[in-house]
Design a protein around this motif. Sequence first.
Motif, PDB file in Angstrom:
ATOM      1  N   MET A   1       0.814  -1.215   0.000  1.00 35.52           N
ATOM      2  CA  MET A   1       0.000   0.000   0.000  1.00 35.52           C
ATOM      3  C   MET A   1       0.847   1.264   0.000  1.00 35.52           C
ATOM      4  SD  MET A   1      -3.340  -0.399   2.350  1.00 35.52           S
ATOM      5  CE  MET A   1      -4.784  -1.268   1.745  1.00 35.52           C
ATOM      6  N   LEU A   2       1.987   1.206   0.713  1.00 34.23           N
ATOM      7  CA  LEU A   2       2.895   2.356   0.732  1.00 34.23           C
ATOM      8  C   LEU A   2       4.090   2.059  -0.159  1.00 34.23           C
ATOM      9  CD1 LEU A   2       2.957   3.171   4.569  1.00 34.23           C
ATOM     10  CD2 LEU A   2       1.711   4.403   2.802  1.00 34.23           C
ATOM     11  N   SER A   3       4.532   3.095  -0.850  1.00 30.54           N
ATOM     12  CA  SER A   3       5.698   2.912  -1.731  1.00 30.54           C
ATOM     13  C   SER A   3       6.948   2.696  -0.892  1.00 30.54           C
ATOM     14  CB  SER A   3       5.879   4.140  -2.623  1.00 30.54           C
ATOM     15  OG  SER A   3       6.255   5.253  -1.834  1.00 30.54           O
ATOM     16  N   GLU A   4       7.962   2.106  -1.506  1.00 35.23           N
ATOM     17  CA  GLU A   4       9.212   1.836  -0.796  1.00 35.23           C
ATOM     18  C   GLU A   4       9.867   3.116  -0.317  1.00 35.23           C
ATOM     19  OE1 GLU A   4      13.450  -0.418  -1.604  1.00 35.23           O
ATOM     20  OE2 GLU A   4      11.763  -0.861  -2.925  1.00 35.23           O
ATOM     21  N   VAL A   5       9.698   4.189  -1.125  1.00 31.93           N
ATOM     22  CA  VAL A   5      10.286   5.492  -0.778  1.00 31.93           C
ATOM     23  C   VAL A   5       9.652   6.028   0.510  1.00 31.93           C
ATOM     24  CG1 VAL A   5      10.538   7.897  -1.504  1.00 31.93           C
ATOM     25  CG2 VAL A   5      10.844   6.066  -3.166  1.00 31.93           C
ATOM     26  N   VAL A   6       8.326   5.918   0.599  1.00 30.09           N
ATOM     27  CA  VAL A   6       7.607   6.420   1.774  1.00 30.09           C
ATOM     28  C   VAL A   6       7.984   5.588   3.008  1.00 30.09           C
ATOM     29  CG1 VAL A   6       5.316   6.687   2.818  1.00 30.09           C
ATOM     30  CG2 VAL A   6       5.686   7.335   0.435  1.00 30.09           C
ATOM     31  N   VAL A   7       8.076   4.269   2.819  1.00 30.84           N
ATOM     32  CA  VAL A   7       8.427   3.388   3.936  1.00 30.84           C
ATOM     33  C   VAL A   7       9.804   3.744   4.489  1.00 30.84           C
ATOM     34  CG1 VAL A   7       8.978   1.008   4.573  1.00 30.84           C
ATOM     35  CG2 VAL A   7       6.968   1.493   3.172  1.00 30.84           C
ATOM     36  N   LYS A   8      10.789   3.952   3.576  1.00 29.81           N
ATOM     37  CA  LYS A   8      12.140   4.312   4.014  1.00 29.81           C
ATOM     38  C   LYS A   8      12.163   5.677   4.706  1.00 29.81           C
ATOM     39  CE  LYS A   8      14.918   1.503   0.868  1.00 29.81           C
ATOM     40  NZ  LYS A   8      15.937   1.510  -0.182  1.00 29.81           N
ATOM     41  N   LYS A   9      11.345   6.582   4.207  1.00 27.23           N
ATOM     42  CA  LYS A   9      11.261   7.924   4.787  1.00 27.23           C
ATOM     43  C   LYS A   9      10.717   7.851   6.223  1.00 27.23           C
ATOM     44  CE  LYS A   9       9.607  12.553   3.560  1.00 27.23           C
ATOM     45  NZ  LYS A   9       8.778  13.329   2.591  1.00 27.23           N
ATOM     46  N   ILE A  10       9.680   7.021   6.371  1.00 27.89           N
ATOM     47  CA  ILE A  10       9.082   6.853   7.707  1.00 27.89           C
ATOM     48  C   ILE A  10      10.099   6.227   8.663  1.00 27.89           C
ATOM     49  CG2 ILE A  10       7.361   5.521   9.006  1.00 27.89           C
ATOM     50  CD1 ILE A  10       5.441   5.958   6.633  1.00 27.89           C
ATOM     51  N   GLU A  11      10.793   5.184   8.196  1.00 31.97           N
ATOM     52  CA  GLU A  11      11.767   4.502   9.049  1.00 31.97           C
ATOM     53  C   GLU A  11      12.885   5.433   9.472  1.00 31.97           C
ATOM     54  OE1 GLU A  11      14.875   0.716   8.850  1.00 31.97           O
ATOM     55  OE2 GLU A  11      13.174   0.782   7.470  1.00 31.97           O
ATOM     56  N   LYS A  12      13.345   6.261   8.527  1.00 32.39           N
ATOM     57  CA  LYS A  12      14.426   7.206   8.807  1.00 32.39           C
ATOM     58  C   LYS A  12      13.982   8.249   9.835  1.00 32.39           C
ATOM     59  CE  LYS A  12      17.475  10.596   6.627  1.00 32.39           C
ATOM     60  NZ  LYS A  12      17.750  11.384   5.417  1.00 32.39           N
ATOM     61  N   ASN A  13      12.755   8.751   9.666  1.00 30.93           N
ATOM     62  CA  ASN A  13      12.237   9.775  10.589  1.00 30.93           C
ATOM     63  C   ASN A  13      12.061   9.232  12.007  1.00 30.93           C
ATOM     64  OD1 ASN A  13      11.071  12.642   9.519  1.00 30.93           O
ATOM     65  ND2 ASN A  13      11.337  11.184   7.844  1.00 30.93           N
ATOM     66  N   ILE A  14      11.585   7.978  12.083  1.00 25.88           N
ATOM     67  CA  ILE A  14      11.414   7.375  13.416  1.00 25.88           C
ATOM     68  C   ILE A  14      12.776   7.217  14.081  1.00 25.88           C
ATOM     69  CG2 ILE A  14      10.713   5.294  14.670  1.00 25.88           C
ATOM     70  CD1 ILE A  14       8.530   4.882  12.571  1.00 25.88           C
ATOM     71  N   TYR A  15      13.763   6.766  13.345  1.00 26.87           N
ATOM     72  CA  TYR A  15      15.115   6.574  13.871  1.00 26.87           C
ATOM     73  C   TYR A  15      15.687   7.898  14.386  1.00 26.87           C
ATOM     74  CZ  TYR A  15      20.200   6.163  13.771  1.00 26.87           C
ATOM     75  OH  TYR A  15      21.531   6.238  14.085  1.00 26.87           O
ATOM     76  N   GLU A  16      15.600   8.949  13.569  1.00 22.46           N
ATOM     77  CA  GLU A  16      16.176  10.250  13.947  1.00 22.46           C
ATOM     78  C   GLU A  16      15.444  10.849  15.154  1.00 22.46           C
ATOM     79  OE1 GLU A  16      15.946  12.527  10.391  1.00 22.46           O
ATOM     80  OE2 GLU A  16      17.793  11.658   9.537  1.00 22.46           O
ATOM     81  N   LEU A  17      14.126  10.697  15.148  1.00 21.91           N
ATOM     82  CA  LEU A  17      13.339  11.225  16.257  1.00 21.91           C
ATOM     83  C   LEU A  17      13.690  10.500  17.562  1.00 21.91           C
ATOM     84  CD1 LEU A  17      11.049  13.174  17.056  1.00 21.91           C
ATOM     85  CD2 LEU A  17       9.425  11.383  16.535  1.00 21.91           C
ATOM     86  N   CYS A  18      13.812   9.174  17.468  1.00 24.89           N
ATOM     87  CA  CYS A  18      14.160   8.354  18.637  1.00 24.89           C
ATOM     88  C   CYS A  18      15.538   8.742  19.173  1.00 24.89           C
ATOM     89  CB  CYS A  18      14.116   6.886  18.239  1.00 24.89           C
ATOM     90  SG  CYS A  18      14.697   5.755  19.527  1.00 24.89           S
ATOM     91  N   LYS A  19      16.498   8.872  18.266  1.00 31.23           N
ATOM     92  CA  LYS A  19      17.875   9.189  18.666  1.00 31.23           C
ATOM     93  C   LYS A  19      17.955  10.568  19.317  1.00 31.23           C
ATOM     94  CE  LYS A  19      21.108  10.096  15.679  1.00 31.23           C
ATOM     95  NZ  LYS A  19      22.163  10.054  14.626  1.00 31.23           N
ATOM     96  N   ASP A  20      17.283  11.556  18.695  1.00 31.61           N
ATOM     97  CA  ASP A  20      17.283  12.913  19.261  1.00 31.61           C
ATOM     98  C   ASP A  20      16.597  12.946  20.629  1.00 31.61           C
ATOM     99  OD1 ASP A  20      18.571  13.805  17.039  1.00 31.61           O
ATOM    100  OD2 ASP A  20      16.778  14.616  16.063  1.00 31.61           O
ATOM    101  N   TYR A  21      15.516  12.180  20.730  1.00 32.34           N
ATOM    102  CA  TYR A  21      14.716  12.194  21.953  1.00 32.34           C
ATOM    103  C   TYR A  21      15.523  11.666  23.143  1.00 32.34           C
ATOM    104  CZ  TYR A  21      10.474  11.917  24.810  1.00 32.34           C
ATOM    105  OH  TYR A  21       9.520  12.113  25.782  1.00 32.34           O
ATOM    106  N   PHE A  22      16.227  10.549  22.950  1.00 32.97           N
ATOM    107  CA  PHE A  22      16.963   9.940  24.047  1.00 32.97           C
ATOM    108  C   PHE A  22      18.374  10.494  24.218  1.00 32.97           C
ATOM    109  CE2 PHE A  22      13.735   6.592  23.453  1.00 32.97           C
ATOM    110  CZ  PHE A  22      13.262   6.537  24.758  1.00 32.97           C
ATOM    111  N   SER A  23      18.727  11.469  23.402  1.00 31.90           N
ATOM    112  CA  SER A  23      20.025  12.125  23.587  1.00 31.90           C
ATOM    113  C   SER A  23      19.932  13.238  24.634  1.00 31.90           C
ATOM    114  CB  SER A  23      20.523  12.707  22.256  1.00 31.90           C
ATOM    115  OG  SER A  23      19.662  13.748  21.831  1.00 31.90           O
ATOM    116  N   LYS A  24      18.692  13.555  25.047  1.00 31.82           N
ATOM    117  CA  LYS A  24      18.506  14.569  26.089  1.00 31.82           C
ATOM    118  C   LYS A  24      19.137  14.067  27.385  1.00 31.82           C
ATOM    119  CE  LYS A  24      14.086  16.020  24.071  1.00 31.82           C
ATOM    120  NZ  LYS A  24      12.622  15.978  24.226  1.00 31.82           N
ATOM    121  N   GLU A  25      19.784  14.980  28.093  1.00 27.62           N
ATOM    122  CA  GLU A  25      20.538  14.613  29.294  1.00 27.62           C
ATOM    123  C   GLU A  25      19.659  13.918  30.341  1.00 27.62           C
ATOM    124  OE1 GLU A  25      23.346  16.727  32.692  1.00 27.62           O
ATOM    125  OE2 GLU A  25      22.760  17.843  30.897  1.00 27.62           O
ATOM    126  N   ALA A  26      18.436  14.426  30.500  1.00 23.95           N
ATOM    127  CA  ALA A  26      17.537  13.871  31.517  1.00 23.95           C
ATOM    128  C   ALA A  26      17.145  12.429  31.222  1.00 23.95           C
ATOM    129  CB  ALA A  26      16.284  14.740  31.624  1.00 23.95           C
TER     130      ALA A  26
END
Length: 653
Positions: A1-26
Motif C-alpha cells: 500500500m505504501l511505496s518503498e520510498v515512503v516506507v524508508k522515509k518513515i523509518e528514517k524519521n522514526i530513527y532520527e526522532l528516537c535518537k534525538d529524543y533519548f540524547s537529552k541529558e535527563a
Amino acid sequence: MLSEVVVKKIEKNIYELCKDYFSKEALQELLSGYDIEDLCRRQSKSCTELLVNYLDNEDFLKKREKEIILNGRKIFSLGVPIAVFLDLFEQINNRISNILDSEKVPKEILKKFRKLRMEFLNIISLGFLWASLEEREKLAESIPSESRRLFTEFISIFKGITENQFSKVEKKLEELEREINKLFITVLSSPGDFRCNIFSLFKLIKHYIFLFKKFYSRNNFTAYIIYEQTVDFIEKLINCYYVLTTKKAVTDLEKLIEFSLKNREENWRLIIIDPSEISFINKVYGFAVGDEIFKKLLKVVSMSFHEDEETAVFKCNEGIVCILTRKLLKKDFSDLHLKLERKIRKKLVSLDVKTHILDLFIPKDCPNVLPLEELKEIVPILIRESKKEEKRYARYNLCNLELIKKAVHFLDFQNYVVEKLKNGDVSIAVQPIVNLQNGKVEHYEVLFRMIDRQKNIIPAYEIIDVIFDLKLIHLLDIAILRKIVRNIDIFKKNNINSIFVNLSPNTLKVEGNLKEILNLLSQISKDLNLGVEITEQALLEEHEILKSLLNKINVPLSLDDFGAGYSSFSSLLKIIESLPLKFLKIDGSYVKNISNSNNSKILVQTINAMAHSLNLKTIAEFVENEEILKLLKELGVDYGQGYYLGRPELFIP
C-alpha cells in the motif's frame, strides 16, 4: 500500500526522532548501558514493519500482540515513565501522519493508521500494567507485616479484574471495607495533627477500582493511568492503616477523655490500663525491656478486645493503654488486670508486671454536672485514686453526683497544695533517730508538713502522692532546704545539730535547680551535721546526677527503705562503690513484723549483718513498741526511728 520510498522515509524519521529524543541529558540516565543508536535503529525498523504489515492485513497486529506486550514490559522495567513513552509515541505518530499527508496517501490508509495507533497503545499498555502489578507484588515483601496483607489484597483485586473474576473482586472489596470500618473510633478520636481520613481514601480507591474495571480491555492505556493513580491512594491508605493499627501514633489521654466527654450523644466506656513500675524497669533493666513489656501489653489488650467500628485500643502517653468502646457497656472487667498479667507472664517469664485499671462509664443521658474543663481535670484524679485500690481495679460512673462531689473536693485540695508549694509555704517537723545501744538521740529526720485553711496539719500521706503525680517534688525539696537555711539558729538553739533531709533526684533534673541546691546544702552543712536520705530506686534511676552533685559537696548518704521493691545486693554494691553511702535504713514493713514473723526477723538480721560487713550503720524504721525495740537491740541494729521512740513534732510552722 505504501511505496518503498515512503516506507524508508518513515523509518528514517522514526530513527532520527528516537535518537534525538533519548540524547537529552535527563533521559540518557534511563538508558545508560544501552547503545542508543542501535536501539533506535531496531525500533524504527520494527515500527515501520508493523505499520506496513498492518496496512496490508489488520490481523497482523494480533499475531504480534505478545511481542508488543513484552516490549511494554521491557520499557517499564527500564524505568521509563508512561508519560515519557506517550510523549515519544505521540511525536512519532505526528511525524508519520505528516509524512502520509505530504505523500497524499488515500484516506483509507490514514483511517487504518489512526486505528493502528489506538490498538497499539491499548496492547502495549497491558505490558506496563502487568509489569507494574508484578513489581507491586514483590514490593509487598518490604511492607511491614501489619499492613502487608491489606496491600496484597488491593493488588489482587486488580489482578482479579484482569482475569475477569468479578465476583471475587466484589467479595474482597466488601471484606476490606469491613476491615477499614473497624478503625472508626480510632480515627474519630485520633489527634488532629495526625488524623488521616482513611474512610475517604477507601471510598476514593473503591471508586477508582470500578473505573479501572470499566476501562480495562476497552482502553488499557486509560485503565493503566487509573491503576497508577489508585496505587498512590492505596499507599497513603496503607501508611495510615499501619500507624493506626500498630499504635505508632501516641494518643494524648487528655484528648481521648475530651473526645468521650464531648460526644455524649452516645454511651462510652473508657478503660485505662496503667502498668506499674515501667519507668523504674526502664532504668534498671534498660528501655528495651520496658518497651518490650509495653508492646506485649498492647498486643495482649488488642487481642482481648476485638477492634471494630464500636471499639478501639490506643497507645496513650505516660505508658498507658486505653480502650474506648461504645459497646461492652455492661461487661464485667473487674478481673481483666489478672487475665492480662497472666498472658504477659507467659511471654515475659522473668518479670512480674502489675497493672492498675480505671474503668470509666460516661453515659449519654446524664446532665453536664460540671463544665468540660473541670471534668477533664477530675479524670486524672480518678486515675490516681484507682491506683490505691487493693484490687487494682476501680469503676466509676461520671454521672455519679457523689463521686463528682468527692473529686471536686479533691481538685480543690490539689489546687491548694499546688499554690502552697509554688509559694514555698511548707512547715517543718522533726523525728528523732535514736542510738539503740545508749538510748541517746543522735540525729533527726526533717519532714515536711502542710497546714490547711482551718489551721490543721494535713497528714503527709494525703499530700505526697499528689506532689509526685503532679511532678512538683522539686518545689517541696527546695522549699524545705530554704526553710532550714532561714531557721538554722532555731535548730542550734534546740540542740538539733545533726539532721537528715530527703532529696528527690527529680529535683536535680529540673533546669536551674542544681546550683541553688548545692548552695543550700553547703550553707546547712556549715552549721549542722547534714545527711541526705534517698530511696534505692531513686539512686538507681538518677545515679549519675547524684554522683555529680556529691562530688561537689561532702555529705553522707542514707539509703531509705532498703528491702522494699527491687532491692538487691548487686545494686547496693554499685551504690557503695561510687557514692558516699554511710547509713542504710531497713524497710519498716519488715521491722514492724519482727516480733510475730520469724521470716521478717531473719531478713532484718541478714540486712543488718550485710550492712555492717560493708561498714554501713543501720537504722530501723517503724519502731512501734518495746518488744520491737528489744529485738532490734539483740540483733545489733545501730539506730531506731518510730513512734515508740519519738513521734514527728511540728518544729517550724
